[in-house]
Design a protein around this motif. Structure first.
Motif, short mmCIF file in Angstrom:
data_model
loop_
_atom_site.label_atom_id
_atom_site.label_comp_id
_atom_site.label_asym_id
_atom_site.label_seq_id
_atom_site.Cartn_x
_atom_site.Cartn_y
_atom_site.Cartn_z
N HIS A 134 0.84 -1.20 0.00
CA HIS A 134 0.00 0.00 0.00
C HIS A 134 0.87 1.25 0.00
O HIS A 134 0.65 2.19 -0.77
CB HIS A 134 -0.95 -0.01 1.20
N CYS A 194 -9.64 3.79 2.39
CA CYS A 194 -8.18 3.93 2.32
C CYS A 194 -7.81 5.26 2.97
O CYS A 194 -8.43 6.28 2.67
CB CYS A 194 -7.75 3.93 0.85
N VAL A 220 -5.47 7.18 2.36
CA VAL A 220 -4.92 8.13 1.39
C VAL A 220 -6.01 8.71 0.50
O VAL A 220 -6.08 9.92 0.30
CB VAL A 220 -3.83 7.45 0.52
N CYS A 221 -6.90 7.85 -0.04
CA CYS A 221 -7.84 8.31 -1.07
C CYS A 221 -9.30 8.02 -0.73
O CYS A 221 -10.20 8.35 -1.51
CB CYS A 221 -7.50 7.68 -2.41
N CYS A 271 -5.68 -1.21 -1.88
CA CYS A 271 -6.54 -0.11 -2.32
C CYS A 271 -6.54 -0.09 -3.84
O CYS A 271 -5.49 0.07 -4.46
CB CYS A 271 -6.02 1.23 -1.79
N CYS A 287 -5.11 3.45 -5.16
CA CYS A 287 -3.69 3.72 -4.92
C CYS A 287 -2.77 2.67 -5.57
O CYS A 287 -1.65 2.95 -5.93
CB CYS A 287 -3.38 3.75 -3.43
ZN LIG Z 1 -6.14 4.57 -1.70
#
Ligand SMILES: [Zn+2]
Length: 300
Positions: free
Chosen positions: A178, A243, A245-246, A263, A266
């Motif tokens: 990840h 996720c 991050v996103c 993810c 990502c």
């Molecule tokens: Zn992500």
């Protein structure tokens, strides 16, 4: 299964308690635990702890007289620290190692008793327990690349193969991939130079961050929350959760006894890997049993 960061924290906690201490007694409750006969396990009594180290996912307690206790916790084995002579907890207690400083208790949840303890004599006998993977925090970028591309495997398989990399299992491989923004089913020999560098750096930063997190959490206390599922993980054990991050929901590929989490935004360019065909790709690149994965290879 406790992996490199978890074992590192156990080792640091053990160093503070048993380095230099003498083994005053050994209580073995499970007939399945001890897997070596010569030297007899009881001959460890009376010896002092000279070193503590990790080999793969094993904890090695080095004693004077070139004796080594090699402990593999497998999936459900855990360590507890208690006062000298503390009783073994009922069903889950496998063994107690009594020291002049306190008692190290080995437990294993569940009915499958897979944790193992060996007593070996000499460096050559100890080496038999080393599957041979490179140390991910010691190897340089090119050494990492060489191990990664020694065989053509999915990245998930390559990272978790103890013959290629030491101490990485299902949980941290999900976190590493990840962080590297790479697909678990990308093939190792197809990565370009930038991707290899990204994977190398993500491996280091992920493992180091989790060791640091463990240190902060545990302090001088005994690590009691050793688990493959941690709230702060980004992907592992986070199926359906956003996720970090996103915010895309984390996906999974189910294979054998465990699953790979990733993810899709990502790591796989938006592609879902959870269909039957792709899950077959990962499955066919997977050893059939954990024992097969852990066994030392005869020759390269
Ligand atoms: Zn992500």
């Amino acid at each position: 299964m406790p992996e490199l960061p978890d074992i590192a924290i156990y080792l640091e906690a053990l160093e503070r308690r048993i380095l230099g201490a003498e083994i005053t007694g050994l209580r073995i409750a499970s007939p399945f635990l001890v897997r070596s006969v010569d030297p007899p396990i009881k001959s460890a009594v009376g010896h002092r702890v000279e070193s503590l180290r990790r080999i793969g996912k094993r904890i090695v307690i080095g004693l004077d007289g070139e004796l080594f206790l090699v402990l593999h916790l497998m999936i459900a084995g855990r360590l507890q620290w208690a006062g000298a002579g503390a009783p073994l907890p009922g069903k889950k207690g496998l063994a107690a190692l009594d020291f002049d400083t306190g008692t190290l208790i080995l437990t294993e949840m569940g009915s499958k008793k897979r944790a193992s303890l060996h007593l070996v004599c000499g460096a050559a006998a100890l080496d038999e327990h080393d599957p041979g993977g490179v140390e991910p925090l010691e190897v340089d970028r090119d050494g990492f690349a060489a191990a990664l591309q020694a065989e053509n495997h999915t990245l998930k398989r390559a990272l978790t193969d103890p013959h290629l990399f030491s101490g990485i299992g299902n949980a941290y491989s999900d976190e590493i991939l990840h962080a590297a923004k790479l697909s678990p089913i990308a093939l190792s020999q197809r990565l370009n130079e930038d991707e290899i560098t990204r994977l190398f750096e993500a491996t280091r930063s992920t493992l180091l961050a989790w060791i640091e997190r463990g240190r902060t959490e545990v302090g001088d206390r005994w690590p009691t929350k050793v688990s493959a599922f941690r709230a702060a993980m980004a992907a592992h054990g986070k199926y359906g959760k956003p996720c970090p991050v996103c915010a895309t929901p984390i996906q999974r590929i189910v294979h054998a006894a465990n699953e790979t989490n990733y993810c899709p935004r990502c790591q796989t360019g938006g592609k879902l890997l959870a269909d039957r065909a792709l899950s077959q790709v990962l499955k066919s690149d997977w050893p059939k049993t954990i024992d097969e994965l852990e066994r030392k290879r005869g020759s390269p």
